[in-house]
Design an enzyme around this catalytic site. Structure first.
Site, PDB file in Angstrom:
ATOM      1  N   PRO A  91       0.852  -1.197   0.000  1.00  0.00           N
ATOM      2  CA  PRO A  91       0.000   0.000   0.000  1.00  0.00           C
ATOM      3  C   PRO A  91       0.880   1.237   0.000  1.00  0.00           C
ATOM      4  CG  PRO A  91      -0.030  -1.059   2.173  1.00  0.00           C
ATOM      5  CD  PRO A  91       0.752  -1.960   1.254  1.00  0.00           C
ATOM      6  N   MET A  92       0.571   2.192  -0.861  1.00  0.00           N
ATOM      7  CA  MET A  92       1.305   3.466  -0.865  1.00  0.00           C
ATOM      8  C   MET A  92       0.310   4.597  -1.070  1.00  0.00           C
ATOM      9  SD  MET A  92       4.923   2.942  -2.838  1.00  0.00           S
ATOM     10  CE  MET A  92       4.420   1.707  -4.015  1.00  0.00           C
ATOM     11  N   CYS A 126       1.920   3.448   9.704  1.00  0.00           N
ATOM     12  CA  CYS A 126       2.088   4.789   9.132  1.00  0.00           C
ATOM     13  C   CYS A 126       2.814   5.710  10.131  1.00  0.00           C
ATOM     14  CB  CYS A 126       0.718   5.366   8.768  1.00  0.00           C
ATOM     15  SG  CYS A 126       0.864   7.026   8.081  1.00  0.00           S
TER      16      CYS A 126
HETATM   17  C1  FMN Z   1       4.854   7.232  -0.996  1.00  0.00           C
HETATM   18  C2  FMN Z   1       4.664   6.124  -0.005  1.00  0.00           C
HETATM   19  C3  FMN Z   1       3.417   5.904   0.538  1.00  0.00           C
HETATM   20  C4  FMN Z   1       3.220   4.880   1.473  1.00  0.00           C
HETATM   21  N1  FMN Z   1       1.964   4.651   1.963  1.00  0.00           N
HETATM   22  C5  FMN Z   1       1.744   3.613   2.814  1.00  0.00           C
HETATM   23  C6  FMN Z   1       0.435   3.303   3.264  1.00  0.00           C
HETATM   24  O1  FMN Z   1      -0.547   3.971   2.934  1.00  0.00           O
HETATM   25  N2  FMN Z   1       0.284   2.240   4.082  1.00  0.00           N
HETATM   26  C7  FMN Z   1       1.350   1.484   4.492  1.00  0.00           C
HETATM   27  O2  FMN Z   1       1.170   0.529   5.223  1.00  0.00           O
HETATM   28  N3  FMN Z   1       2.595   1.761   4.080  1.00  0.00           N
HETATM   29  C8  FMN Z   1       2.818   2.797   3.241  1.00  0.00           C
HETATM   30  N4  FMN Z   1       4.070   3.036   2.775  1.00  0.00           N
HETATM   31  C9  FMN Z   1       5.173   2.172   3.209  1.00  0.00           C
HETATM   32  C10 FMN Z   1       5.442   1.070   2.190  1.00  0.00           C
HETATM   33  O3  FMN Z   1       4.307   0.227   2.043  1.00  0.00           O
HETATM   34  C11 FMN Z   1       6.666   0.232   2.606  1.00  0.00           C
HETATM   35  O4  FMN Z   1       6.374  -0.482   3.781  1.00  0.00           O
HETATM   36  C12 FMN Z   1       7.902   1.081   2.829  1.00  0.00           C
HETATM   37  O5  FMN Z   1       8.062   2.040   1.802  1.00  0.00           O
HETATM   38  C13 FMN Z   1       9.171   0.222   2.923  1.00  0.00           C
HETATM   39  O6  FMN Z   1       9.435  -0.411   1.722  1.00  0.00           O
HETATM   40  P1  FMN Z   1      10.597   0.131   0.689  1.00  0.00           P
HETATM   41  O7  FMN Z   1      11.795   0.500   1.548  1.00  0.00           O
HETATM   42  O8  FMN Z   1      10.831  -1.066  -0.194  1.00  0.00           O
HETATM   43  O9  FMN Z   1      10.004   1.295   0.022  1.00  0.00           O
HETATM   44  C14 FMN Z   1       4.296   4.067   1.881  1.00  0.00           C
HETATM   45  C15 FMN Z   1       5.562   4.297   1.322  1.00  0.00           C
HETATM   46  C16 FMN Z   1       5.748   5.296   0.400  1.00  0.00           C
HETATM   47  C17 FMN Z   1       7.111   5.508  -0.186  1.00  0.00           C
END
Ligand code: FMN
Length: 351
Positions: free
Chosen positions: A17-18, A101
Site C-alpha cells: 500500500p502506498m 504509518c
Molecule cells: C509514498 C509512499 C506511501 C506509502 N503509503 C503507505 C500506506 O498507505 N500504508 C502502508 O502501510 N505503508 C505505506 N508506505 C510504506 C510502504 O508500504 C513500505 O512499507 C515502505 O516504503 C518500505 O518499503 P521500501 O523501503 O521497499 O520502500 C508508503 C511508502 C511510500 C514511499
C-alpha cells in the site's frame, strides 16, 4: 508460493500500500508486468464513514485488479466496524489494518504506527475486523516506535493470537521513517515467533534484494513499495526468479515509452484529462530516472496540463544514461532525495 488462508500467490510478492501512489492505473500497470497482488491506497476508516468522496475513490477497482488488498487506518472500533459495513462484500481479497504509518498527522491521533504502543487495543481491533471480514485479515506493522522500543516480535505474536491471517513487517522503526537500512533481524524475529505467514517490507529495490530478504528472514513473501516506482518491471523480474527463468531484459526506451503512454491513458480514462495528467506527473518523474534528457524534461513535466502535451514530452525522452538495472535497483537505501519521491514531499506529498 505465498498462501494467506485460501489466497494463493505463485510468486510471493505484492505491491505494498502506498498513499498517493498505489491508485488503480498504477496497480493495473504493475499487474500487466507481473504483479500477482496489489494493495490500494490506505483508507481512513473515519473518512470513509463520513462519506468523503476522495476516500470513496480509493475503493475504485476493476475485474483486472484482483487479488486486491484494502488497507484501513483507524483506532476507533466504531469507525472500523462501520467502514467494514461500507466495503462491499466480494470487492477485495484481503483487509489489512495499518499499524505502520509514521506520519505525525496520523500518529498524533493514535493511529498507524502509534498502535504499536497499544498492543491491547491493536489486538482488539484485529479481532473486530476478523469478526466482520469474510476475507483474510492482515496487519502491517513496523519494527517498533523508536530504537528503544523495538517490539515487532511481541506485536506479531499479539496480532496472530487475535486471529490475524498474516502480518507484514516493515523493518524500520517509526522514528526512522524511510531513512537508514531496514533491519532484517527484526523481521526474522517475527517470523520465528508466529505460525501465520510473514511478509517482509523494506528496501526491496530489485529481484536480488527480494531473494536476499526472503533467505535471511525466512519470510513467506514480500511487499514491494518504492522499488516499483518507475519500475513496475520489478515484478516480472521477481517472477522470473521464482519461475527459475532467466531474468528478462530491462525494457528498452520504446518499451518504456509504451508503458508510460498506457499508464497516462489509464490515468486520464479514470480521472479525466486534467486530474489524470496531474496524477501522472509524479510517475513521469519516476519513470524517467536515469534517462539522458530527463533533467530538462522533468521541470516541464510538472507543469504540463493536457494529455497531448504529456505525450509530447514522453516522445522526447532519450536513451538511458547507462544500461543495466533500473537506477533504483542499485540503492540499498531510499531514493535519491534530489530526484526521487522525497523531492515531491514539499508539494503536499502524503508521506
Ligand atoms: C509514498 C509512499 C506511501 C506509502 N503509503 C503507505 C500506506 O498507505 N500504508 C502502508 O502501510 N505503508 C505505506 N508506505 C510504506 C510502504 O508500504 C513500505 O512499507 C515502505 O516504503 C518500505 O518499503 P521500501 O523501503 O521497499 O520502500 C508508503 C511508502 C511510500 C514511499
Amino acid at each position: 508460493m505465498l498462501s494467506i488462508r485460501d489466497l494463493h500467490l505463485q510468486v510471493p510478492a505484492m505491491l505494498a500500500p502506498m498513499a498517493g501512489v498505489s491508485d488503480l492505473p498504477f496497480r493495473l500497470m504493475a499487474r500487466k508486468l507481473g504483479c500477482p497482488m496489489a494493495f490500494a491506497e490506505m483508507i481512513s476508516a473515519h473518512a470513509l464513514c463520513l462519506g468523503s468522496g476522495r476516500t470513496n475513490r480509493f475503493l475504485e477497482s476493476s475485474s483486472a485488479d484482483r487479488p486486491l488488498g484494502i488497507q484501513l487506518l483507524g483506532r476507533e472500533p466504531e469507525y472500523l466496524r462501520q467502514a467494514m459495513d461500507l466495503i462491499e462484500p466480494g470487492s477485495c481479497d484481503v483487509i489489512d489494518l495499518n499499524a505502520a504509518c509514521p506520519v505525525r498527522k496520523v500518529t498524533r491521533k493514535g493511529e498507524g504506527a502509534a498502535l504499536l504502543k497499544e498492543p491491547r487495543l491493536l489486538s482488539k481491533l484485529v479481532a473486530l475486523l476478523k469478526a466482520r471480514a469474510s476475507v483474510p485479515v492482515t496487519v502491517k506493522i513496523r519494527s517498533g516506535w523508536d530504537p528503544s522500543s523495538v517490539n515487532a516480535r511481541e506485536i506479531g505474536k499479539r496480532v496472530a493470537d487475535a486471529g490475524a491471517d498474516a502480518v507484514c513487517v516493515h523493518g524500520r522503526t517509526r522514528s526512522q521513517g524511510y531513512g537508514g537500512r531496514v533491519d532484517l533481524g527484526v523481521i526474522r524475529s517475527v517470523k520465528e515467533a508466529v505460525s501465520i505467514p510473514v511478509i517482509a517490507s523494506g528496501d526491496l529495490f530489485s529481484a536480488k534484494a527480494v531473494d536476499k530478504t526472503l533467505r535471511e528472514t525466512g519470510c513467506d513473501g514480500v511487499a514491494i513499495a518504492r522499488g516499483a516506482l518507475g519500475n513496475p518491471w520489478i515484478f516480472r523480474e521477481i517472477a522470473a526468479v521464482y519461475g527459475k527463468r532467466p531474468s528478462p531484459p530491462r525494457p528498452n526506451i520504446e518499451q518504456l515509452k509504451e508503458v508510460m503512454e498506457e499508464h497516462l491513458r489509464l490515468s486520464v480514462e479514470r480521472r479525466g484529462e486534467i486530474l489524470g495528467v496531474i496524477d501522472f506527473r509524479k510517475f513521469f518523474i519516476w519513470y524517467t530516472k536515469g534517462l539522458q534528457n530527463a533533467r530538462i524534461l522533468r521541470p516541464r513535466a510538472v507543469r504540463v496540463n493536457t494529455p497531448h502535451e504529456m505525450r509530447r514530452l514522453i516522445d522526447e525522452l532519450g536513451m538511458p544514461l547507462s544500461s543495466g538495472p533500473h537506477p533504483s535497483a542499485s540503492q540499498g537505501s531510499p531514493y535519491d532525495p534530489r530526484q526521487g519521491w522525497l523531492a515531491l514531499s514539499k508539494s503536499g506529498w502524503p508521506y
